[in-house]
Design an enzyme around this catalytic site. Structure first.
Site, short mmCIF file in Angstrom:
data_model
loop_
_atom_site.label_atom_id
_atom_site.label_comp_id
_atom_site.label_asym_id
_atom_site.label_seq_id
_atom_site.Cartn_x
_atom_site.Cartn_y
_atom_site.Cartn_z
N GLU A 92 0.81 -1.01 0.01
CA GLU A 92 -0.04 0.03 0.09
C GLU A 92 0.71 1.31 -0.04
O GLU A 92 2.06 1.37 0.40
CB GLU A 92 -0.85 -0.14 1.05
CG GLU A 92 -0.24 0.03 2.56
CD GLU A 92 -1.42 -0.53 3.72
OE1 GLU A 92 -2.00 0.36 4.23
OE2 GLU A 92 -1.63 -1.81 3.63
N GLU A 165 10.96 -2.70 6.20
CA GLU A 165 11.59 -1.84 6.92
C GLU A 165 13.00 -1.86 5.79
O GLU A 165 13.50 -2.71 5.42
CB GLU A 165 12.38 -2.83 8.07
CG GLU A 165 14.00 -2.51 8.75
CD GLU A 165 13.93 -0.92 8.69
OE1 GLU A 165 13.00 -0.47 9.58
OE2 GLU A 165 14.73 -0.38 8.53
N CYS A 337 0.75 1.87 8.66
CA CYS A 337 1.24 0.86 7.82
C CYS A 337 0.48 -0.48 7.98
O CYS A 337 0.33 -0.87 8.91
CB CYS A 337 2.55 0.57 8.42
SG CYS A 337 3.59 1.81 8.73
#
Ligand code: SAH
Length: 361
Positions: A92, A165, A337
């Site tokens: 996304e 990450e 997130c």
């Protein structure tokens, strides 16, 4: 169904595309056409100047590596996107209009290995790294969807704060940054790029030596190792002291002030926690973003009240530490997130194959 990921044009610089074009027996000027098409984020068939023989010779490459399959408009012009990648996995991104320009937030991995307690991205662990072109593709897709072009961009700033990450996908992320900042590409200034990390000291030292003056943001979220270990598994590997030391090196080597993200929870907003935070960062050239936690389905961690955020901001300011309270843009549309993706999948939405979607949904 998960397929094998396909190569994409956006993984390559213009020079590399030129080499491939020549190697495949086409004249050099064709490489500029392919490059322009890839940045305008149009599919082969949408081009008026690329002959079939050329697109066929490049059928092993996709030119739209991330397709918009869902779009949700929130308050204040925020748009959240779900992207389908060529292997049918989903990531996304978010578009956030600001008064100084428009920011897009993109993902660097499908899932995440770091498993932070409050974060929706890592619930099922790491699925895979994104390629440089897949990260760039998210920016290009949003730029096109917002009627931007290469030279008249709808986007001025990019933040790597979607799922993943970024420093765990170091090589691809650095390449993405080099591509998006290149003069013949989107030419976005490195200063307008923010890389957010849970804090991996050896990678921060390495990043400091890349000579890319981007903005580094560390997700701190706690001011003592004991508290941080309760919410971020990475804290069991690296102490806060080591993370801050690496961030200080980043500042001294690049001259770029580092930001810290500090989510306000019952634990992190206690008086002792704020005292520790002040001790940790007082006198340093840093900025603190105080964040209101977005509630995540299936996670019990709670945010603290707005009034407390204002108090904390004042305490930090009184100690000479610059701080802002992050506008909670996007929380009405699963802004944090991984949330939109998880809801989409949990709601049992059926995903068709990549080839059945058009470029921008
Ligand atoms: N892995 C990177 C980048 C992705 S997260 C990192 O750890 O920084 C981007 C930011 O959003 C981080 O500061 C992260 O801690 C924060 N975040 C994640 N889940 C959140 C939530 N539910 N509410 C508010 N912020 C969240």
């Amino acid at each position: 169904m998960i397929e094998e990921r396909k190569k994409c044009i956006q993984d390559h610089s213009l020079e590399e595309i030129t080499a491939i074009v020549l190697e495949r027996g086409f004249p050099k000027f064709r490489s500029q056409q392919i490059f322009e098409l890839s940045l305008s984020y149009r599919d082969w068939a949408e081009s008026s100047n690329i002959p079939k023989s050329l697109s066929e010779a490049f059928s092993d490459y996709v030119i739209v590596p991330a397709k918009i399959i869902s779009k949700v408009n929130g308050n204040k012009g925020v748009t959240k996107y779900l992207f389908l990648l060529t292997d049918n996995s989903i990531v996304e991104g978010v578009y956030l209009p600001n008064n100084y320009g428009n920011t897009v937030c993109v993902s660097s991995q499908v899932g995440c290995a770091r498993g932070c307690e409050f974060c929706a991205s890592g619930i099922n662990g790491l699925i895979r790294d994104l390629s440089p072109g897949e990260i760039l593709g998210q920016v290009l897709a949003i730029n096109r969807e917002k009627n931007g072009t290469k030279n008249n961009r709808a986007i001025s700033n990019v933040v790597l704060m979607g799922s993943g990450e970024p420093l765990d996908n170091y090589v691809n992320v650095i390449r993405f940054i080099r591509l998006i900042t290149s003069e013949n590409g989107l030419n976005i200034s490195p200063r307008n790029i923010t890389l957010s990390t849970c804090g991996i000291p050896d990678k921060i030292y390495k990043l400091a030596k890349e000579e890319i003056p981007l903005t580094l943001t560390i997700s701190l979220h706690a001011s003592s190792d004991i508290d941080r270990q309760k919410i971020m598994p990475i804290a069991k590997v690296y102490s806060i002291k080591d993370v801050v030391k690496a961030a200080d090196f980043y500042y001294s080597n690049t001259g770029r002030r580092v930001s810290y993200e500090y989510a306000l929870t019952e634990l992190s907003s206690k008086n002792e926690s704020i005292d520790d935070l002040v001790k940790l960062l007082k006198g340093k050239q840093v900025h603190i973003n105080l964040i209101r936690l977005n509630p995540v389905r299936g996670k019990s961690i709670l945010g603290s009240e707005d009034k407390r955020a204002e108090e904390i901001k004042k305490i930090l300011g009184d100690n000479g530490i610059s701080a802002t309270i992050r506008r909670s843009l996007g929380s009405d549309i699963d802004g944090a997130c991984g949330q939109l993706r998880n809801h989409f999948l949990a709601d049992g939405k059926k995903i068709k194959d990549f080839s059945e979607y058009s470029v921008i949904g």
